[in-house]
Design a protein around this motif. Structure first.
Motif, mmCIF file in Angstrom:
data_model
loop_
_atom_site.group_PDB
_atom_site.id
_atom_site.type_symbol
_atom_site.label_atom_id
_atom_site.label_comp_id
_atom_site.label_asym_id
_atom_site.label_seq_id
_atom_site.Cartn_x
_atom_site.Cartn_y
_atom_site.Cartn_z
ATOM 1 N N VAL A 185 -18.562 -43.070 -23.316
ATOM 2 C CA VAL A 185 -17.627 -41.994 -24.294
ATOM 3 C C VAL A 185 -17.514 -41.049 -22.959
ATOM 4 O O VAL A 185 -16.336 -40.174 -22.546
ATOM 5 N N LEU A 186 -18.058 -40.974 -22.362
ATOM 6 C CA LEU A 186 -18.720 -39.883 -20.629
ATOM 7 C C LEU A 186 -17.060 -40.311 -19.773
ATOM 8 O O LEU A 186 -16.467 -39.834 -19.543
ATOM 9 N N ARG A 187 -17.323 -41.747 -19.331
ATOM 10 C CA ARG A 187 -16.901 -42.190 -18.744
ATOM 11 C C ARG A 187 -14.549 -42.227 -19.848
ATOM 12 O O ARG A 187 -13.988 -42.102 -18.897
ATOM 13 N N ALA A 188 -14.581 -42.765 -20.483
ATOM 14 C CA ALA A 188 -13.448 -42.863 -20.850
ATOM 15 C C ALA A 188 -12.815 -41.930 -21.477
ATOM 16 O O ALA A 188 -11.795 -41.195 -21.235
ATOM 17 N N TYR A 189 -12.878 -40.220 -21.800
ATOM 18 C CA TYR A 189 -13.021 -39.179 -22.300
ATOM 19 C C TYR A 189 -13.329 -37.975 -21.184
ATOM 20 O O TYR A 189 -14.620 -37.615 -21.754
ATOM 21 N N PRO A 190 -13.114 -37.792 -20.120
ATOM 22 C CA PRO A 190 -13.868 -37.542 -19.622
ATOM 23 C C PRO A 190 -13.410 -36.067 -19.784
ATOM 24 O O PRO A 190 -14.858 -34.741 -19.608
ATOM 25 N N GLN A 191 -12.393 -35.160 -20.203
ATOM 26 C CA GLN A 191 -12.449 -34.163 -20.968
ATOM 27 C C GLN A 191 -13.448 -33.678 -21.895
ATOM 28 O O GLN A 191 -13.952 -32.160 -21.765
ATOM 29 N N ILE A 192 -14.132 -34.826 -22.353
ATOM 30 C CA ILE A 192 -15.559 -34.520 -24.008
ATOM 31 C C ILE A 192 -16.296 -33.946 -23.001
ATOM 32 O O ILE A 192 -17.226 -32.596 -22.840
ATOM 33 N N ARG A 193 -16.875 -34.566 -22.469
ATOM 34 C CA ARG A 193 -17.714 -34.831 -20.882
ATOM 35 C C ARG A 193 -17.896 -32.703 -20.120
ATOM 36 O O ARG A 193 -18.599 -31.873 -20.519
ATOM 37 N N GLU A 194 -16.559 -32.973 -19.497
ATOM 38 C CA GLU A 194 -16.800 -31.617 -18.779
ATOM 39 C C GLU A 194 -16.798 -30.533 -19.940
ATOM 40 O O GLU A 194 -17.296 -29.710 -19.677
ATOM 41 N N LYS A 195 -16.255 -30.428 -21.193
ATOM 42 C CA LYS A 195 -16.463 -29.639 -22.395
ATOM 43 C C LYS A 195 -17.619 -29.503 -22.794
ATOM 44 O O LYS A 195 -18.653 -28.155 -22.719
ATOM 45 N N ILE A 196 -18.340 -30.677 -22.567
ATOM 46 C CA ILE A 196 -19.776 -30.589 -23.380
ATOM 47 C C ILE A 196 -20.339 -29.333 -21.789
ATOM 48 O O ILE A 196 -21.767 -29.039 -22.273
ATOM 49 N N LEU A 197 -20.221 -30.306 -20.762
ATOM 50 C CA LEU A 197 -21.255 -29.362 -20.402
ATOM 51 C C LEU A 197 -20.743 -27.871 -19.288
ATOM 52 O O LEU A 197 -21.361 -27.078 -18.916
ATOM 53 N N SER A 198 -20.094 -27.916 -19.557
ATOM 54 C CA SER A 198 -18.942 -26.548 -19.233
ATOM 55 C C SER A 198 -19.952 -25.284 -20.408
ATOM 56 O O SER A 198 -19.828 -24.554 -20.307
ATOM 57 N N ARG A 199 -20.330 -26.205 -21.343
ATOM 58 C CA ARG A 199 -20.733 -25.117 -23.258
ATOM 59 C C ARG A 199 -21.939 -24.689 -22.741
ATOM 60 O O ARG A 199 -22.772 -24.324 -22.929
ATOM 61 N N GLY A 200 -22.517 -25.945 -22.278
ATOM 62 C CA GLY A 200 -24.122 -26.067 -21.461
ATOM 63 C C GLY A 200 -24.919 -26.562 -22.324
ATOM 64 O O GLY A 200 -26.398 -26.463 -23.039
ATOM 65 N N GLU A 212 -26.720 -29.650 -25.310
ATOM 66 C CA GLU A 212 -27.472 -31.417 -24.878
ATOM 67 C C GLU A 212 -26.731 -32.044 -25.058
ATOM 68 O O GLU A 212 -25.988 -32.670 -26.368
ATOM 69 N N ILE A 213 -26.995 -33.591 -24.147
ATOM 70 C CA ILE A 213 -26.635 -34.774 -24.694
ATOM 71 C C ILE A 213 -27.878 -35.424 -24.915
ATOM 72 O O ILE A 213 -28.207 -35.395 -24.471
ATOM 73 N N VAL A 214 -27.653 -35.959 -26.006
ATOM 74 C CA VAL A 214 -28.363 -36.960 -26.716
ATOM 75 C C VAL A 214 -27.853 -38.281 -26.434
ATOM 76 O O VAL A 214 -27.200 -39.041 -27.043
ATOM 77 N N ALA A 215 -29.160 -39.356 -25.769
ATOM 78 C CA ALA A 215 -28.353 -41.012 -25.411
ATOM 79 C C ALA A 215 -28.541 -41.833 -26.846
ATOM 80 O O ALA A 215 -29.275 -41.277 -27.820
ATOM 81 N N THR A 226 -30.906 -23.391 -32.113
ATOM 82 C CA THR A 226 -31.948 -24.062 -31.434
ATOM 83 C C THR A 226 -30.785 -25.597 -31.083
ATOM 84 O O THR A 226 -30.048 -25.578 -31.655
ATOM 85 N N THR A 227 -31.585 -26.549 -30.307
ATOM 86 C CA THR A 227 -31.170 -27.530 -30.717
ATOM 87 C C THR A 227 -32.151 -28.830 -30.285
ATOM 88 O O THR A 227 -33.586 -28.241 -30.764
ATOM 89 N N VAL A 228 -31.686 -29.804 -31.102
ATOM 90 C CA VAL A 228 -32.965 -30.703 -30.734
ATOM 91 C C VAL A 228 -33.323 -30.803 -29.825
ATOM 92 O O VAL A 228 -35.569 -31.351 -30.246
ATOM 93 N N GLY A 229 -33.498 -30.549 -28.757
ATOM 94 C CA GLY A 229 -33.882 -31.046 -27.605
ATOM 95 C C GLY A 229 -35.093 -29.662 -27.188
ATOM 96 O O GLY A 229 -35.876 -29.482 -26.821
ATOM 97 N N GLY A 230 -34.367 -28.697 -27.832
ATOM 98 C CA GLY A 230 -34.788 -27.590 -28.087
ATOM 99 C C GLY A 230 -36.521 -27.824 -29.156
ATOM 100 O O GLY A 230 -37.245 -27.040 -28.556
#
Length: 301
Positions: A94-109, A111-114, A277-281
């Motif tokens: 997903v991160l490669r195919a849909y870069p706008q989703i990737r950038e939105k997640i990163l800009s929001r801060g 968490e990415i779970v594999a 929080t997040t699951v990582g939190g």
């Protein structure tokens, strides 16, 4: 017959465990775990909106693709309206195919779970070497595209083989979400150490509820509210985790989004009582607790 045992954790009745507080003295942690997935066209695995065993077609591919094109953006807007963080269980492709989703997640801060390479496949049918390669490839792609090593893993379709926990821990993962065994985090044994199981609901999960069991949106809304209210009450005795699991092609549908909005309105009335929080939190906080706070904690005899 003789019953097989997994050997991954010891049975521990809830009333006999030690108690601890979440940050700020809170008793109930609230995590949203949102799934963002990619599928193969007319091939591989993938759920259907109407029939459990339907073959892969243009229709169910398009139904799922709606989530990444439209539903996910509705969900991002909803998260921002309520000021909520989210964990995203995301297929690495997903991160490669849909870069706008990737950038939105990163800009929001967020968490990415594999979540594996894609949801067109599952790992429990692979050999150990093939499964190791799947984990390595998904991890490498996430690191390449985000610059960060993911701490958590959620297998597509909750799937695990006999050695998945071992392979995840050996690949550097700290926690996983595939064992819906508890409302508290649980330490799981691996052949070279431990990995944490963070609560992730198979019941309060829009995919099994609304796709597989055909629950209506209003029914799922009621489930969210009832689960929340009961866990908030139970958490007066001990710390618990309330996890809400979403898929962008399911709850991202507008009429279901409206039901989710009403449920969040109810939950947010209790915002001051929650550790949001997040699951990582949850994973990070558990790892900061003194030795012996959880049964089976690494370092215990």
């Amino acid at each position: 017959m003789e019953l097989r045992e997994h050997g991954r954790y010891d049975w521990s009745p809830l009333p006999e465990r030690k108690t601890y507080d979440w940050p700020g003295g809170k008793k109930l942690a609230f995590c949203i775990a949102n799934n963002i997935e990619i599928f193969s066209y007319r091939d591989g695995l993938g759920s259907d909106s109407a029939t459990l065993t339907a073959p892969q077609t243009h229709r169910n591919y398009a139904w799922r693709d709606y989530g990444n094109r439209v539903g996910q953006w509705y969900l991002f807007d909803l998260l921002e309206e309520y000021g909520l963080p989210s964990s995203h269980n995301i297929n690495s492709r997903v991160l490669r195919a849909y870069p706008q989703i990737r950038e939105k997640i990163l800009s929001r801060g967020d968490e990415i779970v594999a979540h594996g390479r894609s949801n067109g496949e599952r790992q429990d049918v692979l050999s150990e070497e093939e499964e190791r390669r799947l984990i390595e490839e998904a991890t490498a792609e996430i690191i390449e595209l985000t610059g960060k090593q993911p701490k958590g893993w959620m297998g597509p379709y909750f799937a695990q083989s006999e050695v998945t926990l071992d392979l995840l821990q050996e690949a550097g993962y700290e926690f996983m979400l595939d064992w819906p065994l508890d409302d508290q985090p649980v330490w799981m044994r691996t052949r070279k150490g431990h990995i944490l199981s963070v609560p992730y609901s198979v019941e309060l999960n829009d995919s099994p509820s609304m796709v597989f069991r055909q629950e209506a949106a209003a029914s799922f809304e009621r489930m969210i509210i009832d689960q929340f209210d009961e866990l908030l009450l139970q958490s007066q005795k001990r710390p618990l985790v309330f996890s809400l699991v979403t898929h962008n092609f399911i709850l991202g549908q507008p009429y279901r989004l409206r039901a989710l909005r009403r449920a969040l309105d109810h939950i947010m009335k209790h915002r001051d009582d929650l550790w949001i929080t997040t699951v990582g939190g949850v994973n990070d906080y558990i790892r900061s607790l003194p030795e012996g706070s959880l049964p089976g904690q690494p370092g215990q005899a």
